[in-house]
Each structure stands twice: as C-alpha cells, then as structure tokens.
Design an enzyme around this catalytic site. Sequence first.
Site, PDB file in Angstrom:
ATOM      1  CB  VAL A  64       6.025   9.658  -3.785  1.00  0.00           C
ATOM      2  CG1 VAL A  64       4.905   9.790  -2.760  1.00  0.00           C
ATOM      3  CG2 VAL A  64       6.059  10.871  -4.699  1.00  0.00           C
ATOM      4  CB  CYS A  65       8.413   6.048  -0.031  1.00  0.00           C
ATOM      5  SG  CYS A  65       9.216   7.005   1.277  1.00  0.00           S
ATOM      6  N   GLY A  66       5.948   5.910   1.454  1.00  0.00           N
ATOM      7  CA  GLY A  66       4.923   6.037   2.487  1.00  0.00           C
ATOM      8  C   GLY A  66       5.068   7.310   3.304  1.00  0.00           C
ATOM      9  N   GLY A  68       8.177   9.407   2.942  1.00  0.00           N
ATOM     10  CA  GLY A  68       9.179  10.277   2.332  1.00  0.00           C
ATOM     11  C   GLY A  68      10.539  10.145   2.997  1.00  0.00           C
ATOM     12  CB  ALA A 108       1.802   8.377  -0.722  1.00  0.00           C
TER      13      ALA A 108
END
Length: 155
Positions: A64-66, A68, A108
């Site tokens: 998960v990152c800002g 994806g 996210a």
Amino acid sequence: MRIGIGADHNAFGMKEALRRYIEDSGNEVVDFGCFSEDEVDYPDIAFQVGTAIQAGTVERGILVCGTGIGMSIAANKVPGIRSAQCHDVYSAERAQLSNDAQIITLGAKVIGLELAKKIVDAYLDVAFAGGQSKRKIDQISDQERVYLKTGSVEG
C-alpha cells in the site's frame, strides 16, 4: 496462508488496519514495514516483499502506498513477480484468478479502508485458474527469462 504486507508512510495507517484484518481472518502476516509515519522510500519495501515471495517466505503480498502505482511498478521489477494494482473487487479477483499475481497494490489516498478489506478478501479467496491463462503467464515468464539472460526481448 502467509501474507507479506508493506507500505510507505502515506499508507501506514491503512497497512496497520489491513494487517490486523488479515490476521483476524486467520492468516499469518509478515510485516515488512514501514513501522511509523516517518518518510520511507516505497521501492525498498516493495523489493523486500517481492524477494520474500521469490524465496518462499510468504505466499502472497499486499503493498500500500498513496496510489498503489509506485509500489506496483517497484514490485514488478523483482524477477518473477507479477504485481497488480487493484482499486476494485473484480480486478483483485482477476489479478489472482487469471494472472496469478503474487502481489496486489492498493492506494490509501484513492480508496477507503472498507473497500480495501473487500479487495483483500477477493484476492485471498481465489486461486489461479490455470487453463488458457497459464499459457499467457508462461509467455510472460519465458520472455522475462530471455530478457534477464540476453538483455533484450524477443518479439
């Protein structure tokens, strides 16, 4: 199932919630970080999860990152890894069912936690179907081996 999970600082909160959710679902989770909201470089986390899948330490991964996007790009640089960015349930299901993706990535800042849980469930609840899809996955794997050996693609 043993699941590797990781996130950058933009998605620390979602990663923590998903880690607990996956554990509560009866799966074992290996957390590759990050472990706070302090800034980290997402490629480091993606490479660790991809390498753990290569080694057989974990069976699947969730990153998960800002958005994806960055995590998926980085994870796909690990030889043999197929990572799919998923922001809906159908894509998560197909990532595994048709594409044998070992990793899914989520954003996210793009989706909420409840949708993320549904996406994770869809991804973890299906197995690769094989069949015609296996032929295509084999083509991708063969091309990757050629590239790693020669530095160019066949086409």
